[in-house]
Design a protein around this motif. Structure first.
Motif, mmCIF file in Angstrom:
data_model
loop_
_atom_site.group_PDB
_atom_site.id
_atom_site.type_symbol
_atom_site.label_atom_id
_atom_site.label_comp_id
_atom_site.label_asym_id
_atom_site.label_seq_id
_atom_site.Cartn_x
_atom_site.Cartn_y
_atom_site.Cartn_z
ATOM 1 N N UNK A 1 0.825 -1.214 0.000
ATOM 2 C CA UNK A 1 0.000 0.000 0.000
ATOM 3 C C UNK A 1 0.864 1.270 0.000
ATOM 4 N N UNK A 2 1.980 1.203 0.792
ATOM 5 C CA UNK A 2 2.835 2.404 0.864
ATOM 6 C C UNK A 2 3.431 2.743 -0.498
ATOM 7 N N UNK A 3 3.880 1.670 -1.208
ATOM 8 C CA UNK A 3 4.496 1.890 -2.521
ATOM 9 C C UNK A 3 3.444 2.413 -3.505
ATOM 10 N N UNK A 4 2.260 1.822 -3.445
ATOM 11 C CA UNK A 4 1.180 2.258 -4.341
ATOM 12 C C UNK A 4 0.837 3.727 -4.070
ATOM 13 N N UNK A 5 0.790 4.086 -2.806
ATOM 14 C CA UNK A 5 0.458 5.475 -2.470
ATOM 15 C C UNK A 5 1.558 6.428 -2.954
ATOM 16 N N UNK A 6 2.821 6.003 -2.817
ATOM 17 C CA UNK A 6 3.910 6.858 -3.309
ATOM 18 C C UNK A 6 3.758 7.090 -4.808
ATOM 19 N N UNK A 7 3.428 6.009 -5.530
ATOM 20 C CA UNK A 7 3.247 6.145 -6.985
ATOM 21 C C UNK A 7 2.090 7.098 -7.290
ATOM 22 N N UNK A 8 1.013 6.921 -6.542
ATOM 23 C CA UNK A 8 -0.153 7.791 -6.779
ATOM 24 C C UNK A 8 0.203 9.255 -6.533
ATOM 25 N N UNK A 10 2.914 10.674 -6.919
ATOM 26 C CA UNK A 10 3.780 11.198 -7.980
ATOM 27 C C UNK A 10 2.992 11.543 -9.237
ATOM 28 N N UNK A 11 1.762 11.095 -9.295
ATOM 29 C CA UNK A 11 0.940 11.331 -10.478
ATOM 30 C C UNK A 11 0.492 12.799 -10.495
ATOM 31 N N UNK A 12 0.588 13.412 -11.665
ATOM 32 C CA UNK A 12 0.262 14.846 -11.770
ATOM 33 C C UNK A 12 -1.174 15.135 -11.334
ATOM 34 N N UNK A 13 -2.083 14.186 -11.594
ATOM 35 C CA UNK A 13 -3.490 14.413 -11.225
ATOM 36 C C UNK A 13 -3.662 14.469 -9.710
#
Ligand SMILES: [Zn+2]
Length: 399
Positions: A1-8, A10-13
């Motif tokens: 979950x932590x990695x997924x949240x970090x990726x999210x 980083x998303x411009x949106x």
């Protein structure tokens, strides 16, 4: 979950949505003040519901409607047909219709009945909806926004029961997140259930001298209260029993015709609630039967009315919504505390739906009093936590 949240993140949106949340902090607070200023006593949430419906539509939510129970519901389409994620807050307050409702500033605090519980939750719902729109961020799972009626005591969770009932918009939802009150550390994963009763004992009544010997309802209930107090001795952490109110009698010179008590019992376990109810019923009937009176001079009758039932339930810590809320809280630099409470989430928890209740950020105090206050300390973080949690359990962003 932590990695997924970090990726999210980083998303411009998502970054655009975050910027919007910080930039519109004052707007969130002004929604909170506006909605809190509209009285919403138990069973009379209609006016606040209508205003909330208008604000939800302005925030870009679709198919805004007031359902059969009085809840405001609205959708945000997902990219797939997955089960919906419900983001919810409650409309009602504990304050009866005669309570004057006004909201005022007092230094760095905003003071008014219901300002935090749950004016904050309603404002957070609107802020999340607007942030998703501003960021053009769409989740894979559809989102259902709900402002519920009947969360507080007398309402007996009737709004959320309807939401997940046969005609409710929440049917088929996989996740339920309630934003209730302020704060950033607590994540309610265990729903404290309760059963509440009014016990009434009636007898013939009479003159305290001429009719002496008639069975006395107050004597019977007094004995029952004594035994219940023994039963409820502190130290038993799996349940509580409180004789909360009592009354009865006619006059100082009369054997009463009626006496009553109101009893609140709570536990995190349905089985324990069952057991406590059983003991309550047995204790009352024994004390009534043992009340001494002259033979053939009337008898006592007992009536036990159920005033409210909230089911107990819990959401596993390893399930998706708790893991998402934990990751979202940690992302804001706060260590979450998993805890137990009695909230709208009890109903979906008891139905096996992944459900939690979280605070909407900021700090607050004096809840359920007319001096209730809210301070917007980093209140935005409460909006962000709700946003991140929804993004995580909503399957991330649609491409
Ligand atoms: Zn509340």
């Amino acid at each position: 979950m932590d990695a997924l949240l970090r990726r999210l993140r980083d998303d411009a949106r998502v970054r655009a949505a975050e910027r919007y949340v910080w930039a519109e902090d004052a707007r969130t607070l002004s929604d909170q003040v506006l909605l809190t200023g509209i009285p919403a006593p138990p069973f009379a949430e209609r006016v606040r519901a209508q205003r909330m419906a208008e604000l939800m539509a302005e925030a870009g939510l679709e198919e805004v409607a007031i359902d059969g129970a009085g809840n405001v519901v609205a959708n945000l389409e997902g990219a797939s047909e997955e089960s919906a994620v419900v983001l919810s807050a409650h409309l009602d307050t504990v304050f009866p219709a005669e309570t004057p409702i006004s909201v005022r500033k007092d230094g760095d605090r905003v003071v008014g009945p219901g300002i935090s519980d749950d004016g904050r939750g309603l404002a957070v719902l609107l802020a999340v909806a607007r942030a998703l729109r501003e960021g053009r961020a769409r989740t894979r799972a559809p989102l259902l926004f709900a402002a519920t009626v009947g969360e507080e005591g007398p309402g007996n969770l009737r709004g959320v029961r309807h939401l997940f009932g046969p005609r409710g918009a929440g049917v088929g939802a996989a996740v339920f997140i309630s934003v209730d009150g302020a704060g950033l550390d607590r994540v309610v994963t265990r729903g404290v259930g309760s059963r509440r009763f009014r016990v009434t004992v009636r007898g013939p009544g009479g003159h305290s001298w001429v009719d002496w010997g008639l069975a006395n309802p107050i004597h019977a209930l007094g004995a029952a209260v004594g035994d219940l107090a023994e039963l409820a001795a502190p130290g038993d952490l799996i349940g509580t029993l409180t004789v909360a109110r009592w009354g009865g009698g006619t006059s100082i010179n009369a054997i009463p015709q009626e006496a009553w008590i109101e009893v609140d019992t709570r536990s995190e376990s349905e089985g324990r609630l069952e057991e406590v109810e059983e003991k309550l019923r047995r204790t009352v009937s024994r004390c009534v039967a043992e009340t001494r009176c002259q033979p053939h001079r009337g008898h006592l009758e007992t009536e036990i009315a159920v005033l409210g039932i909230r089911p107990a339930g819990h959401t596993p810590a390893e399930g998706p919504v708790v893991r998402a809320a934990v990751a979202a809280t940690r992302a804001l630099g706060v260590e979450p505390e998993l805890c137990a409470s009695s909230t709208d989430a009890n109903v979906p928890m008891a139905a096996g739906i992944d459900a939690i209740t979280v605070g909407g950020g900021g700090t607050a105090g004096m809840a359920h009093t007319t001096d209730e206050w809210y301070r917007n300390d980093q209140g935005c973080e409460g909006v962000l936590r709700a946003l991140y949690t929804v993004l995580l359990v909503g399957g991330g962003l649609a491409d």
